[in-house]
Design a protein around this motif. Sequence first.
Motif, PDB file in Angstrom:
ATOM      1  N   VAL A 155      -2.300   0.283 -14.401  1.00 31.44           N
ATOM      2  CA  VAL A 155      -2.130   1.734 -14.380  1.00 31.44           C
ATOM      3  C   VAL A 155      -3.125   2.424 -15.312  1.00 31.44           C
ATOM      4  O   VAL A 155      -3.795   3.380 -14.925  1.00 31.44           O
ATOM      5  CB  VAL A 155      -0.682   2.122 -14.737  1.00 31.44           C
ATOM      6  N   VAL A 156      -3.241   1.945 -16.552  1.00 36.94           N
ATOM      7  CA  VAL A 156      -4.142   2.590 -17.510  1.00 36.94           C
ATOM      8  C   VAL A 156      -5.587   2.489 -17.031  1.00 36.94           C
ATOM      9  O   VAL A 156      -6.359   3.449 -17.108  1.00 36.94           O
ATOM     10  CB  VAL A 156      -3.987   1.957 -18.908  1.00 36.94           C
ATOM     11  N   ARG A 157      -5.973   1.330 -16.500  1.00 38.78           N
ATOM     12  CA  ARG A 157      -7.343   1.165 -15.995  1.00 38.78           C
ATOM     13  C   ARG A 157      -7.596   2.082 -14.805  1.00 38.78           C
ATOM     14  O   ARG A 157      -8.688   2.626 -14.638  1.00 38.78           O
ATOM     15  CB  ARG A 157      -7.584  -0.297 -15.611  1.00 38.78           C
ATOM     16  N   SER A 158      -6.584   2.262 -13.945  1.00 44.41           N
ATOM     17  CA  SER A 158      -6.754   3.145 -12.795  1.00 44.41           C
ATOM     18  C   SER A 158      -6.935   4.591 -13.229  1.00 44.41           C
ATOM     19  O   SER A 158      -7.708   5.342 -12.631  1.00 44.41           O
ATOM     20  CB  SER A 158      -5.543   3.034 -11.863  1.00 44.41           C
ATOM     21  N   LEU A 159      -6.241   4.994 -14.273  1.00 42.77           N
ATOM     22  CA  LEU A 159      -6.358   6.371 -14.747  1.00 42.77           C
ATOM     23  C   LEU A 159      -7.773   6.699 -15.198  1.00 42.77           C
ATOM     24  O   LEU A 159      -8.184   7.861 -15.194  1.00 42.77           O
ATOM     25  CB  LEU A 159      -5.380   6.615 -15.903  1.00 42.77           C
ATOM     26  N   SER A 160      -8.519   5.665 -15.576  1.00 40.84           N
ATOM     27  CA  SER A 160      -9.885   5.915 -16.056  1.00 40.84           C
ATOM     28  C   SER A 160     -10.825   6.375 -14.939  1.00 40.84           C
ATOM     29  O   SER A 160     -11.933   6.830 -15.210  1.00 40.84           O
ATOM     30  CB  SER A 160     -10.447   4.646 -16.700  1.00 40.84           C
ATOM     31  N   LEU A 161     -10.373   6.268 -13.677  1.00 38.78           N
ATOM     32  CA  LEU A 161     -11.237   6.646 -12.557  1.00 38.78           C
ATOM     33  C   LEU A 161     -11.170   8.128 -12.222  1.00 38.78           C
ATOM     34  O   LEU A 161     -11.966   8.611 -11.406  1.00 38.78           O
ATOM     35  CB  LEU A 161     -10.849   5.837 -11.309  1.00 38.78           C
ATOM     36  N   VAL A 162     -10.243   8.862 -12.811  1.00 40.48           N
ATOM     37  CA  VAL A 162     -10.092  10.280 -12.481  1.00 40.48           C
ATOM     38  C   VAL A 162     -10.144  11.112 -13.756  1.00 40.48           C
ATOM     39  O   VAL A 162      -9.917  10.626 -14.860  1.00 40.48           O
ATOM     40  CB  VAL A 162      -8.748  10.545 -11.751  1.00 40.48           C
ATOM     41  N   TYR A 184      -1.225  -5.928  -8.359  1.00 38.20           N
ATOM     42  CA  TYR A 184      -2.175  -6.507  -7.412  1.00 38.20           C
ATOM     43  C   TYR A 184      -2.924  -5.478  -6.562  1.00 38.20           C
ATOM     44  O   TYR A 184      -3.627  -5.846  -5.640  1.00 38.20           O
ATOM     45  CB  TYR A 184      -1.491  -7.500  -6.464  1.00 38.20           C
ATOM     46  N   LEU A 185      -2.791  -4.204  -6.840  1.00 37.67           N
ATOM     47  CA  LEU A 185      -3.509  -3.219  -6.033  1.00 37.67           C
ATOM     48  C   LEU A 185      -4.874  -2.933  -6.644  1.00 37.67           C
ATOM     49  O   LEU A 185      -5.035  -2.870  -7.860  1.00 37.67           O
ATOM     50  CB  LEU A 185      -2.710  -1.922  -5.938  1.00 37.67           C
ATOM     51  N   SER A 186      -5.860  -2.748  -5.801  1.00 39.68           N
ATOM     52  CA  SER A 186      -7.187  -2.404  -6.293  1.00 39.68           C
ATOM     53  C   SER A 186      -7.177  -1.011  -6.891  1.00 39.68           C
ATOM     54  O   SER A 186      -6.436  -0.131  -6.445  1.00 39.68           O
ATOM     55  CB  SER A 186      -8.204  -2.469  -5.147  1.00 39.68           C
ATOM     56  N   CYS A 187      -7.988  -0.825  -7.898  1.00 36.77           N
ATOM     57  CA  CYS A 187      -8.018   0.472  -8.588  1.00 36.77           C
ATOM     58  C   CYS A 187      -8.924   1.438  -7.825  1.00 36.77           C
ATOM     59  O   CYS A 187     -10.006   1.821  -8.282  1.00 36.77           O
ATOM     60  CB  CYS A 187      -8.502   0.291 -10.017  1.00 36.77           C
ATOM     61  N   SER A 188      -8.494   1.837  -6.662  1.00 33.20           N
ATOM     62  CA  SER A 188      -9.280   2.763  -5.857  1.00 33.20           C
ATOM     63  C   SER A 188      -9.066   4.182  -6.366  1.00 33.20           C
ATOM     64  O   SER A 188      -8.139   4.467  -7.126  1.00 33.20           O
ATOM     65  CB  SER A 188      -8.858   2.670  -4.392  1.00 33.20           C
ATOM     66  N   LEU A 189      -9.938   5.083  -5.920  1.00 32.46           N
ATOM     67  CA  LEU A 189      -9.845   6.474  -6.353  1.00 32.46           C
ATOM     68  C   LEU A 189      -8.547   7.102  -5.863  1.00 32.46           C
ATOM     69  O   LEU A 189      -7.914   7.891  -6.580  1.00 32.46           O
ATOM     70  CB  LEU A 189     -11.055   7.255  -5.835  1.00 32.46           C
ATOM     71  N   ASN A 190      -8.113   6.761  -4.637  1.00 35.67           N
ATOM     72  CA  ASN A 190      -6.867   7.315  -4.109  1.00 35.67           C
ATOM     73  C   ASN A 190      -5.671   6.883  -4.949  1.00 35.67           C
ATOM     74  O   ASN A 190      -4.783   7.683  -5.251  1.00 35.67           O
ATOM     75  CB  ASN A 190      -6.670   6.878  -2.657  1.00 35.67           C
ATOM     76  N   VAL A 191      -5.640   5.600  -5.324  1.00 37.81           N
ATOM     77  CA  VAL A 191      -4.563   5.111  -6.174  1.00 37.81           C
ATOM     78  C   VAL A 191      -4.594   5.808  -7.527  1.00 37.81           C
ATOM     79  O   VAL A 191      -3.564   6.212  -8.070  1.00 37.81           O
ATOM     80  CB  VAL A 191      -4.661   3.581  -6.342  1.00 37.81           C
ATOM     81  N   GLU A 225       0.834  -1.193   0.000  1.00 46.36           N
ATOM     82  CA  GLU A 225       0.000   0.000   0.000  1.00 46.36           C
ATOM     83  C   GLU A 225       0.877   1.255   0.000  1.00 46.36           C
ATOM     84  O   GLU A 225       1.829   1.355   0.760  1.00 46.36           O
ATOM     85  CB  GLU A 225      -0.917   0.009   1.220  1.00 46.36           C
ATOM     86  N   ILE A 226       0.551   2.175  -0.873  1.00 48.88           N
ATOM     87  CA  ILE A 226       1.276   3.431  -0.988  1.00 48.88           C
ATOM     88  C   ILE A 226       0.358   4.557  -0.549  1.00 48.88           C
ATOM     89  O   ILE A 226      -0.753   4.717  -1.063  1.00 48.88           O
ATOM     90  CB  ILE A 226       1.721   3.680  -2.446  1.00 48.88           C
ATOM     91  N   GLU A 227       0.804   5.325   0.424  1.00 42.30           N
ATOM     92  CA  GLU A 227       0.009   6.478   0.850  1.00 42.30           C
ATOM     93  C   GLU A 227       0.225   7.632  -0.116  1.00 42.30           C
ATOM     94  O   GLU A 227      -0.723   8.215  -0.624  1.00 42.30           O
ATOM     95  CB  GLU A 227       0.388   6.881   2.274  1.00 42.30           C
TER      96      GLU A 227
END
Length: 439
Positions: A273-280, A243-250, A222-224
Amino acid sequence: MAGEDGFSSLPIEIKTFILSLVEVKEAVRSSALARSWRQVWTHLPCLRLNYRRDRQGCSDFTDVSWLERVRHLVSSIQGPLLVFELDLSWAMFLGLDLDSGLMLQSTIDLLLQKGGVETLDLSFPTSRWLLHLPSFDNMQVLILSHCDIILPDGFLGFNRLRTLRMLDIGIRNYDMNFFLQTSRNLTSLAILRCHPLGEPLTFSINISLPLLKNLEFETISEIETLSIVSAPHLEHAMIAFRYLSCSLNVARMLRGLVTNVDRVSSLELQFDVVRSLSLVSLPSNFTFAQLRYFKFYLTIDEVDKRVYESFGWLLHSMPFLQELEIALFGGANSRFKETAILMEELLVRRHVGWDCLDRTLTKVTVGMSKLDVMSSIALIKFFLLNASMLQLMKIVHLMDCDVIQRMIRELQEVGITSLGAKVIIFNRDSQETIFLYDD
């Protein structure tokens, strides 16, 4: 001198150079050649020791005896020892035997007493072993694998360090940041799958390195916060959140990371990474002005419209992109058909206003598994239709012959935009190559 052969009369510098070309145990055996060779090996500037390689063919080999030999070798070196590489990755005792751990620590402390070490490469087993890392004044390259690190009291850092590579390292958050703050001359930094020791249980890492050119960061912890405060000379960046969930904070943190490497010429975004970027929300006016090479990973059965929008944003923001590499993976879900239909609707048509597609993109490589052929075909069609300057499309696969034949038929029906483009379909297993559109 009468009776002295040509080799024995060589200067010590040449003899040492000759011994540096063979394994350490062979260099030590040279003491039996002649009296003039007896102490030559003790002037070696480099020791490269490998537990597995030395153990082969030795029936009476024991872990402890090998460690004793290592310490004896280090203590016997008379001149400055510039390079020390110790590969213990196959020594299963490490971290389980206290005496072995103490002997290893004393060997590292002995290296410090020798002085002059410029390269230190330590690879340990997956079992954890605690290392108190002293300050080496002349250290330029430091590579550490599979251990826990504590910086001792009075640690002064590595003022001359140029390359730091840490793989699966446990380290306190404070020590990690102090390590980086006291290594201001770093040009290459790799922090791969490291994890925090003690409290807090998350990392908060700030990177401010004025000379940094190469950055690799991959985490399973986990990265703060992770921020690139300053890296004006950064040329290559690899960012992976495994393996990290694509949460809004991430997602917010990743957006900050990506937009802070706008000067790079080479960028890799691995895993989600690309999928996580889609949340913001992504800045519409952002540009990778220097980027020439881009590689990203995509889990194909988890693509939705927002992921496509992130993909489009990335291509829009890379006006001078020349080479693109895409690695496609099949996930645990079974939404391949839905994904293929979505990508067919969104991608397989003419797109305008994407500068890199119109002017600069000349090479595209698509790597795929056996599970994602329909979606892969849609993605390949997109580039054949839209990359006006395309010279080479390389498709790397592990699929069966009938699936490939289907792909060939579909691709041959595409109205390819770049008339000079070559399409190569390459099988990683059979090494077979099929050429399409090759004039």
